[in-house]
Design an enzyme around this catalytic site. Structure first.
Site, mmCIF file in Angstrom:
data_model
loop_
_atom_site.group_PDB
_atom_site.id
_atom_site.type_symbol
_atom_site.label_atom_id
_atom_site.label_comp_id
_atom_site.label_asym_id
_atom_site.label_seq_id
_atom_site.Cartn_x
_atom_site.Cartn_y
_atom_site.Cartn_z
ATOM 1 N N GLY A 248 26.764 -1.934 -23.286
ATOM 2 C CA GLY A 248 26.005 -0.929 -24.039
ATOM 3 C C GLY A 248 26.945 0.005 -24.808
ATOM 4 C CG ASP A 249 29.611 2.167 -22.580
ATOM 5 O OD1 ASP A 249 28.517 2.753 -22.583
ATOM 6 O OD2 ASP A 249 30.278 1.953 -21.544
HETATM 7 N N1 LIG Z 1 22.489 -12.527 -21.629
HETATM 8 C C1 LIG Z 1 23.132 -11.946 -22.667
HETATM 9 N N2 LIG Z 1 23.550 -12.714 -23.703
HETATM 10 C C2 LIG Z 1 24.193 -12.167 -24.753
HETATM 11 N N3 LIG Z 1 24.465 -10.841 -24.848
HETATM 12 C C3 LIG Z 1 24.080 -10.043 -23.849
HETATM 13 C C4 LIG Z 1 23.398 -10.543 -22.694
HETATM 14 N N4 LIG Z 1 23.144 -9.492 -21.873
HETATM 15 C C5 LIG Z 1 23.654 -8.381 -22.486
HETATM 16 N N5 LIG Z 1 24.204 -8.713 -23.673
HETATM 17 C C6 LIG Z 1 24.835 -7.812 -24.653
HETATM 18 O O1 LIG Z 1 24.949 -6.527 -24.100
HETATM 19 C C7 LIG Z 1 24.206 -5.583 -24.886
HETATM 20 C C8 LIG Z 1 23.744 -4.426 -24.037
HETATM 21 O O2 LIG Z 1 22.901 -4.876 -23.004
HETATM 22 P P1 LIG Z 1 21.808 -3.953 -22.302
HETATM 23 O O3 LIG Z 1 20.569 -3.968 -23.096
HETATM 24 O O4 LIG Z 1 21.733 -4.401 -20.890
HETATM 25 O O5 LIG Z 1 22.391 -2.478 -22.474
HETATM 26 P P2 LIG Z 1 22.911 -1.444 -21.421
HETATM 27 O O6 LIG Z 1 21.967 -1.379 -20.264
HETATM 28 O O7 LIG Z 1 23.219 -0.197 -22.151
HETATM 29 O O8 LIG Z 1 24.251 -2.151 -21.050
HETATM 30 P P3 LIG Z 1 25.277 -1.906 -19.853
HETATM 31 O O9 LIG Z 1 24.677 -0.871 -18.958
HETATM 32 O O10 LIG Z 1 25.360 -3.267 -19.247
HETATM 33 O O11 LIG Z 1 26.528 -1.465 -20.524
HETATM 34 C C9 LIG Z 1 23.124 -6.430 -25.522
HETATM 35 O O12 LIG Z 1 22.527 -5.864 -26.654
HETATM 36 C C10 LIG Z 1 23.925 -7.685 -25.863
HETATM 37 O O13 LIG Z 1 24.703 -7.484 -27.024
HETATM 38 O O1 LIG Z 2 28.057 7.069 -13.782
HETATM 39 P P1 LIG Z 2 27.822 6.925 -15.270
HETATM 40 O O2 LIG Z 2 28.552 7.958 -16.057
HETATM 41 O O3 LIG Z 2 26.359 6.835 -15.609
HETATM 42 O O4 LIG Z 2 28.378 5.498 -15.699
HETATM 43 C C1 LIG Z 2 29.726 5.199 -15.523
HETATM 44 C C2 LIG Z 2 29.972 3.727 -15.803
HETATM 45 O O5 LIG Z 2 29.217 2.866 -14.967
HETATM 46 O O6 LIG Z 2 29.586 3.456 -17.145
HETATM 47 C C3 LIG Z 2 30.507 2.598 -17.772
HETATM 48 C C4 LIG Z 2 29.797 1.405 -18.317
HETATM 49 O O7 LIG Z 2 28.846 1.778 -19.248
HETATM 50 C C5 LIG Z 2 31.544 2.261 -16.733
HETATM 51 O O8 LIG Z 2 32.815 2.158 -17.314
HETATM 52 C C6 LIG Z 2 31.453 3.380 -15.728
HETATM 53 O O9 LIG Z 2 31.879 3.047 -14.441
#
Ligand SMILES: Nc1ncnc2c1ncn2[C@@H]1O[C@H](COP(=O)(O)OP(=O)(O)OP(=O)(O)O)[C@@H](O)[C@H]1O
Ligand SMILES: O=P(O)(O)OC[C@@]1(O)O[C@H](CO)[C@@H](O)[C@@H]1O
Length: 306
Positions: A248-249
């Protein structure tokens, strides 16, 4: 300059265990340590994309030294506020499923908070400020709202990647981008977001409430962008998900980095998906090579409907 704020950085300790058993001694098949915290991840990906970035936030102890050293090696500017406590360690356990244990983190004093806030007050209207991650219990819970308000007065674009009330409270300050995932969007409206249509409908409500651009990420289902009165969907590329920490980041970095370089919202959206998936398909954050390799697979469609 793009500034990121990480109020609660971490060392992310990635541990892979092949057949994990609760209550037993388990041995790792892979482990690695990376600097973590959402803003820090955004800065690391921005640097790979070629954008200038400075990471701000609270840092302390030997764990904090690890984070600073790692970022220095990647030639990322930092201007952290030094604190008395130790930067936390977050465990990311991969056993087939991904399980995360995020620590509470150290206490932040009033003086530390004021020091960071005065850095924010000195930014100018060519800057972009990215606020992401959880707010430590010792920091005022309206910190993102207060920082956004201060930036609006100074003409600074603000990006906020958080959830719940903290996200709703920044909307009147017209953040340039917010990026809830579909679960977080559903929680805001006490509903379930399971389709692209749902994401478009509820994402548009956040635009009405003040956000300039809303990306709703839906993991493997792709993402929806609501921008002004328009909305778009995008797919994710095919690949093997290795580790989604920081995906997501990476989307935030892909969007803002590309927008800063091109001024084009749809190119930014494409890059955002490619960067998110490049990270999901890697054990660390995605590299520029990986992002560019995935980019041609991303297709954007304009959505219609009220
Ligand atoms: N199965 C997948 N195949 C391809 N890309 C994926 C898949 N799952 C996640 N991604 C990539 O990761 C991005 C972010 O996923 P998600 O919607 O879970 O966001 P998030 O919850 O903010 O992410 P995270 O908390 O895992 O950093 C998606 O938009 C996509 O680009
Ligand atoms: O505890 P928070 O601040 O909600 O999330 C922290 C964290 O899970 O977010 C990043 C991934 O998005 C990781 O690098 C880190 O450990």
């Amino acid at each position: 300059m793009i500034y990121t704020v990480t109020l609660n950085p971490s060392i992310d300790y990635l541990v892979e265990v092949e057949s994990f058993q609760m209550g037993k001694v388990n041995r790792t098949s892979y482990d690695a340590k990376f600097p973590g915290g959402k803003g820090i991840n955004v800065s690391r990906v921005l640097k790979r994309l070629g954008n200038s970035t400075t990471a701000l936030g609270f840092i302390g102890g030997q764990t904090g030294e690890f984070v600073k050293r790692f970022l220095r090696q990647e030639e990322i500017f930092t201007d952290f506020t030094e604190i008395a406590g130790d930067t936390r360690i977050n465990i990311k356990l991969k056993t087939g499923l991904e399980t995360e244990i995020n620590s509470q983190g150290p206490v932040i004093s009033k003086g530390n908070y004021q020091q960071l806030f005065s850095q924010i007050e000195q930014l100018n209207n060519n800057d972009i400020l990215i606020l992401s991650g959880s707010i430590p219990p010792s920091v005022p819970s309206d910190v993102y709202e207060a920082m956004s308000r201060s930036c609006i007065h100074n003409g600074i674009k603000v990006v906020v990647d958080t959830s719940g009330k903290e996200l709703l409270d920044v909307l009147p300050h017209r953040p340039f981008l917010i990026k809830p995932n579909h679960h977080e969007l559903g929680e805001l409206f006490s509903t379930e977001i399971s389709t692209v249509d749902d994401a478009r409908e509820y994402g548009a409500k956040l635009v009405e409430a003040g956000a300039q651009n809303v990306i709703v990420s839906m993991a493997g289902q792709g993402a929806v962008l609501c921008s002004g009165g328009e909305s778009y969907s995008a797919n994710v590329p095919k690949g093997n998900v290795i580790n989604s920490v920081g995906a997501g980041d990476s989307m935030v970095a892909g969007f803002i980095g590309t927008y800063e370089r091109t001024g084009d919202i749809l190119s930014a959206f494409r890059f955002s998906l490619a960067a998110g998936s490049a990270t999901a398909f890697s054990s660390d954050l995605g590299t520029l090579d990986k992002i560019e390799e995935l980019l041609p697979q991303i297709v954007i469609n304009q959505l219609t409907g009220g």
